[in-house]
Design an enzyme around this catalytic site. Structure first.
Site, PDB file in Angstrom:
ATOM      1  N   ASN A  66     -30.559  -1.466 -10.765  1.00  0.00           N
ATOM      2  CA  ASN A  66     -29.763  -0.178 -10.206  1.00  0.00           C
ATOM      3  C   ASN A  66     -29.939   0.930 -11.081  1.00  0.00           C
ATOM      4  OD1 ASN A  66     -28.241  -1.633 -12.146  1.00  0.00           O
ATOM      5  ND2 ASN A  66     -26.229  -1.091 -11.431  1.00  0.00           N
ATOM      6  N   GLU A  71     -22.931  -8.404 -19.103  1.00  0.00           N
ATOM      7  CA  GLU A  71     -22.093  -7.339 -17.999  1.00  0.00           C
ATOM      8  C   GLU A  71     -22.488  -7.838 -16.779  1.00  0.00           C
ATOM      9  OE1 GLU A  71     -21.830  -2.889 -16.444  1.00  0.00           O
ATOM     10  OE2 GLU A  71     -22.692  -3.078 -18.432  1.00  0.00           O
ATOM     11  N   CYS A  96     -22.159  -1.689 -10.517  1.00  0.00           N
ATOM     12  CA  CYS A  96     -21.091  -2.644 -11.147  1.00  0.00           C
ATOM     13  C   CYS A  96     -19.880  -2.242 -10.877  1.00  0.00           C
ATOM     14  CB  CYS A  96     -21.350  -3.293 -12.433  1.00  0.00           C
ATOM     15  SG  CYS A  96     -23.064  -3.937 -12.590  1.00  0.00           S
ATOM     16  N   GLU A 153     -20.162  -3.591 -24.711  1.00  0.00           N
ATOM     17  CA  GLU A 153     -21.198  -2.565 -24.658  1.00  0.00           C
ATOM     18  C   GLU A 153     -20.401  -1.184 -24.941  1.00  0.00           C
ATOM     19  OE1 GLU A 153     -25.017  -3.578 -22.381  1.00  0.00           O
ATOM     20  OE2 GLU A 153     -23.934  -2.341 -21.419  1.00  0.00           O
TER      21      GLU A 153
END
Length: 469
Positions: free
Chosen positions: A145, A241, A275, A449
């Site tokens: 994405n 993630e 996300c 992250e």
């Protein structure tokens, strides 16, 4: 038909097998990407393992290399951005912004200085200190994405911390990542950075290899769970993630006209393929009609089309699999009594185009509300009781992000702190502070992250304890 190369041990190399990469706006083949053989996957890992001892010793050289990498990416930013639009579909101006963000991230980590770990004891009799040690070979597995910035968010801190890296991009959007092999060739010592491509079998071999010490992954919950299970036998370190089903709660004092544009982009940027995009909106019944009307008006005005066309705001869904999933969610919602206010059907082809779709009449128990649709479809749900809205927002196995919208920011902070998410916003959605860690609760992730916490995910702590006399 142009063919791209793997990047292994400082060399651009071909493969015996290639696969087509499809432009989601035209359904035509963009180019062919190499399918890394089992031997090539092993060669990339072996090269990274061999390069690790010398790379991990010299931090100043690592900083210089990251700065040079940022410069090289800026020089080729137009080429990289065009590939993102061709293989992923996003409008070109957004792709250019992604590449600029990647270069800035490399510079950020080049200049990143960890706070010193002071000795626990240092006198004539004893020295006790906590020291950081790089892990070794890191496998970076990236999604389709936002292919480049999500890659650099993994690679930059991993390299700065002294690790070596093997990258495996999504098979739907490998070209922009493979181009980095050419762009960055010669900047890092051979073996420090390697890029392979292929499908899930390639990813599985990479993640299960005994020389890989850490996996950093962004993608679906299903794949994340497989990686989690597969890493257990070797006790590999993981950063995952995963998906999200972010809720936005709009309180009764919010101004619908003032917030509609922000909520629209929070939900529909990248055609909803983020996300932490807003995927369900709970609106107090007092202002529900006004906000619904404002969102319908904005969705109808959205410009959907090929990312290279002028003034396009939203591109296609990136691949046929996700395209079919989005259509399923809408069809299932209709079976459960949903009302479609805008969109609701794919646009005439070619291309995987689906217009921004506003849905009402659904709630808990419907797939569109309970699951992650990852596309341009947004359910709007009224509520009368604030506590129940919080309950509904939390009634999910996901916990990536959420936002609260109100005229009173302090009230918003009080509400958002009750939501079980790693990213909590008030009167905005999706803003990522460069110094803040990014991670999710529950199924939405493991580890972090970004920020100091994210950087430290790429090192181990070693306690050094010496008797001096």
């Amino acid at each position: 038909m142009s063919k791209y190369s793997l990047y292994i041990d400082g060399d651009l190399i071909s493969s015996d097998r290639y696969f087509d990469v499809i432009n989601p706006a035209t359904e035509e083949i963009v180019a062919q990407a190499p399918y890394a053989s089992s031997a090539q996957v092993d060669a990339a890992i072996q090269a990274a393992h061999k390069a690790f001892p010398s790379w991990t010793k010299d931090e100043s050289s690592r900083s210089v290399a990251l700065k040079l990498a940022a410069e090289a990416i800026r020089k080729r930013s137009e080429d990289i951005a065009k590939l993102i639009t061709l293989e992923q579909g996003r409008p070109i101006h957004f792709a250019i912004g992604e590449v600029a963000g990647a270069a800035a991230t490399l510079e950020h980590y080049a200049n990143f200085d960890l706070p010193p770990l002071l000795p626990l004891r240092s006198d004539s009799e004893k020295f006790v200190a906590i020291e950081r040690r790089a892990l070794g070979v890191v496998a970076a597995i990236t999604p389709w994405n936002v292919p480049i910035i999500l890659l650099i968010l993994k690679v930059a801190p991993a390299l700065k911390a002294g690790n070596t890296v093997v990258i495996k991009p999504s098979e739907f959007t490998p070209l922009s990542t493979l181009l980095l092999g050419e762009v960055l060739n010669g900047i890092f010592p051979a073996g420090v950075l390697n890029i392979i491509s292929g499908d899930g079998e390639v990813g599985a071999q990479l993640s299960q290899h005994h020389l890989v010490k850490k996996i950093t992954f962004t993608g679906s919950v299903a794949t994340g769970k497989k990686l989690y299970a597969g890493a257990a036998s070797d006790v590999k370190r993981l950063t995952l993630e995963l998906g999200g089903n972010d809720a936005a709660i709009v309180l009764d004092d919010a101004d619908p006209k003032a917030i509609a544009e922000k909520i629209f982009w929070g939900a529909f940027w990248n055609s909803g393929q983020i996300c932490f995009a807003i995927k369900r909106v709970y609106v107090h019944e007092r202002i529900f009609p006004q906000l619904l009307e404002a969102l319908i008006e904005r969705a109808k005005a959205a410009r959907v089309g090929n990312g290279f066309e002028k003034d396009v705001e939203l591109g296609p869904i990136t691949n046929a699999i996700q395209f079919e999933k989005v259509k399923y969610f809408v069809a299932d919602a209709l079976k459960h009594g949903a009302k479609i206010h805008t969109g609701g059907a794919a646009l005439a082809g070619p291309g995987y185009f689906y217009p921004p779709t506003i849905v009402t009449g659904v709630g808990e128990g419907v797939a569109l509300v309970d699951e992650e649709q990852f596309g341009p479809v947004l359910p709007i749900i009224p509520f009368s009781d604030e506590k129940d809205a919080i309950r509904q927002a939390n009634a999910s196995p996901f916990g990536l992000g959420a936002s609260v919208w109100t005229a009173d920011a302090q009230r918003g902070l009080a509400v958002v702190r009750q939501l079980d998410v790693g990213l909590a916003w008030v009167n905005q959605h999706g803003d990522i502070h460069p110094g803040a860690p990014k991670g999710g609760f529950k199924w939405s992730g493991l580890g972090y992250e970004g920020g100091l916490r994210g950087y430290e995910e790429f090192s181990e702590l070693q306690v050094v304890n010496a008797a001096l006399n």
